[in-house]
Enzyme design. Structure first.
Site, PDB file in Angstrom:
ATOM      1  N   THR A  51       4.651 -10.657 -32.881  1.00  0.00           N
ATOM      2  CA  THR A  51       4.121 -10.138 -34.136  1.00  0.00           C
ATOM      3  C   THR A  51       2.638  -9.816 -34.008  1.00  0.00           C
ATOM      4  O   THR A  51       2.142  -8.880 -34.629  1.00  0.00           O
ATOM      5  CB  THR A  51       4.340 -11.155 -35.266  1.00  0.00           C
ATOM      6  OG1 THR A  51       5.740 -11.448 -35.369  1.00  0.00           O
ATOM      7  CG2 THR A  51       3.847 -10.643 -36.600  1.00  0.00           C
ATOM      8  N   TYR A 142       8.619 -19.768 -24.660  1.00  0.00           N
ATOM      9  CA  TYR A 142       8.939 -18.799 -25.704  1.00  0.00           C
ATOM     10  C   TYR A 142      10.136 -17.980 -25.221  1.00  0.00           C
ATOM     11  O   TYR A 142      10.004 -17.091 -24.388  1.00  0.00           O
ATOM     12  CB  TYR A 142       7.705 -17.924 -25.962  1.00  0.00           C
ATOM     13  CG  TYR A 142       7.842 -16.836 -26.995  1.00  0.00           C
ATOM     14  CD1 TYR A 142       8.974 -16.704 -27.804  1.00  0.00           C
ATOM     15  CD2 TYR A 142       6.810 -15.921 -27.177  1.00  0.00           C
ATOM     16  CE1 TYR A 142       9.066 -15.703 -28.745  1.00  0.00           C
ATOM     17  CE2 TYR A 142       6.888 -14.904 -28.119  1.00  0.00           C
ATOM     18  CZ  TYR A 142       8.021 -14.802 -28.896  1.00  0.00           C
ATOM     19  OH  TYR A 142       8.120 -13.789 -29.840  1.00  0.00           O
ATOM     20  N   LYS A 172      10.142 -22.199 -28.439  1.00  0.00           N
ATOM     21  CA  LYS A 172      10.272 -21.241 -29.538  1.00  0.00           C
ATOM     22  C   LYS A 172      11.479 -20.393 -29.196  1.00  0.00           C
ATOM     23  O   LYS A 172      11.457 -19.583 -28.271  1.00  0.00           O
ATOM     24  CB  LYS A 172       9.016 -20.371 -29.666  1.00  0.00           C
ATOM     25  CG  LYS A 172       9.145 -19.302 -30.749  1.00  0.00           C
ATOM     26  CD  LYS A 172       7.888 -18.431 -30.815  1.00  0.00           C
ATOM     27  CE  LYS A 172       7.943 -17.495 -32.013  1.00  0.00           C
ATOM     28  NZ  LYS A 172       8.524 -16.187 -31.733  1.00  0.00           N
ATOM     29  N   ASP A 200      14.304 -15.450 -38.376  1.00  0.00           N
ATOM     30  CA  ASP A 200      14.045 -15.910 -39.744  1.00  0.00           C
ATOM     31  C   ASP A 200      15.280 -15.860 -40.641  1.00  0.00           C
ATOM     32  O   ASP A 200      15.503 -16.762 -41.454  1.00  0.00           O
ATOM     33  CB  ASP A 200      12.932 -15.074 -40.368  1.00  0.00           C
ATOM     34  CG  ASP A 200      11.642 -15.117 -39.568  1.00  0.00           C
ATOM     35  OD1 ASP A 200      11.669 -15.601 -38.418  1.00  0.00           O
ATOM     36  OD2 ASP A 200      10.611 -14.657 -40.073  1.00  0.00           O
ATOM     37  N   VAL A 215       9.339 -20.587 -36.202  1.00  0.00           N
ATOM     38  CA  VAL A 215       8.211 -19.688 -35.984  1.00  0.00           C
ATOM     39  C   VAL A 215       8.676 -18.288 -36.352  1.00  0.00           C
ATOM     40  O   VAL A 215       9.677 -17.811 -35.819  1.00  0.00           O
ATOM     41  CB  VAL A 215       7.742 -19.687 -34.513  1.00  0.00           C
ATOM     42  CG1 VAL A 215       6.503 -18.812 -34.348  1.00  0.00           C
ATOM     43  CG2 VAL A 215       7.470 -21.100 -34.025  1.00  0.00           C
ATOM     44  N   SER A 217       7.601 -14.187 -38.431  1.00  0.00           N
ATOM     45  CA  SER A 217       6.655 -13.288 -39.090  1.00  0.00           C
ATOM     46  C   SER A 217       6.768 -13.353 -40.608  1.00  0.00           C
ATOM     47  O   SER A 217       5.772 -13.182 -41.312  1.00  0.00           O
ATOM     48  CB  SER A 217       6.881 -11.855 -38.612  1.00  0.00           C
ATOM     49  OG  SER A 217       8.199 -11.427 -38.910  1.00  0.00           O
TER      50      SER A 217
END
Length: 308
Positions: A51, A142, A172, A200, A215, A217
């Site tokens: 992001t 990540y 992540k 998300d 984690v 945006s």
């Protein structure tokens, strides 16, 4: 490593503010920190990731952003995690040393994605070389195979990783493979590691599997509502938690059909927060006015369970 507060709950994957001519806009980060803490109730950030257009920034720009977030977040944020991944091992190591020197709460690294690691040993060897440059700083892998193309399962990666990387703290996990994610949780029975979910619109499913947090945006501008979802899940009031997840999904489903990426995220963050996030860096192009109008109208039309 000294005793530290566990990384859990929401972590905003920060946007990199830019001026109209495409330079990083450091002065607005102070306002950005206050907005996340006071309006969205989000006290953790993940800087220079996807992001944040981290791989489109110069090494110097990434250092400047890391310094500003650590500085402005002092006594306000709980964790400032700096993404230090790069295609070049020496550059990634340089960024890791810098993040440690400025007091970052942790560092994270994606898998190299041009010359890709093809197996666990190759990937761990790269990660170990970066982590060793910050021997007192928590280290996160990540995992984002949709962008890197590196599909080595995290469950496999975990076997023996603490022996190779003593600072390894967690993952992540930005993939939709909830089976892999759940197996990671299952292997972490001592709960020493932290698994933060990065898709998300599927967070509720990851919470059910045992995620420590997330984690993403959307927590830049829907952090307050997502925190209410976390509270509902913890009660547990699953019906209420589902309402929040469904409404987040409704918005994301709408904007994804319009074309939704980093540029559009910057536009949404600008109109929700009032903080100018500016344009993305080429090859990304600015969000269209049509997108902004439609996305704002859609977000304004959503009635959240708390009445907002």
């Amino acid at each position: 490593m000294t005793s530290r507060k566990k990384l859990q709950g929401l972590v905003a994957a920060t946007v990199t503010p830019m001026t109209p001519d495409g330079q990083i806009n450091l002065p607005v980060i102070c306002q950005y920190v206050d907005y996340l803490v006071n309006v969205q109730n989000v006290k953790n950030v993940f800087v220079n990731g996807t992001t944040g257009e981290g791989l489109s920034l110069s090494i110097q720009e990434r250092k400047q952003l890391a310094e500003e977030w650590v500085c402005q977040g002092k006594d306000k944020l709980d964790h400032v995690i700096i993404h230090v991944g790069a295609l070049s091992l020496p550059e990634s190591q340089e960024l890791a040393r810098h993040a440690a020197a400025i007091g970052a709460g942790g560092i994270a690294v994606i898998a190299p994605f041009f010359f890709k690691p093809t197996n666990k040993d190759e990937l761990v060897a790269f990660l170990q070389k970066v982590a060793s440059e910050a021997p007192d700083t928590p280290f996160y892998y990540y995992h984002i195979p949709p962008l890197t193309g590196v599909k080595i399962r995290v469950e496999e990666l975990l076997d023996g990783i603490k022996e190779r990387i003593p600072t390894f703290q967690g993952v992540k996990f930005s993939d939709t493979d909830l089976l892999d994610f759940a197996q990671c949780i299952h292997k972490n029975e001592t709960e020493q590691l932290e698994f933060l979910y990065g898709v998300d619109e599927q967070l509720l499913g990851a919470l059910a599997a045992g995620a420590n947090g997330a984690v993403g945006s959307t927590y830049n501008y829907l952090g307050r509502q997502t925190n209410l979802m976390l509270q509902a899940f913890a009660k547990p009031d699953l019906a209420l938690a589902r309402q929040y997840q469904f409404l987040t999904g409704e918005f994301l489903n709408f904007v994804i059909k319009l074309g939704f990426g980093v540029a559009q995220t910057k536009a949404v963050m600008t109109f929700v927060s009032g903080i100018p996030m500016g344009p993305p860096r080429l090859p990304l192009l600015d969000a269209s006015e049509e997108f902004i109008v439609k996305a704002k109208a859609k977000l304004d039309s959503i009635v959240w369970p708390d009445g907002d």
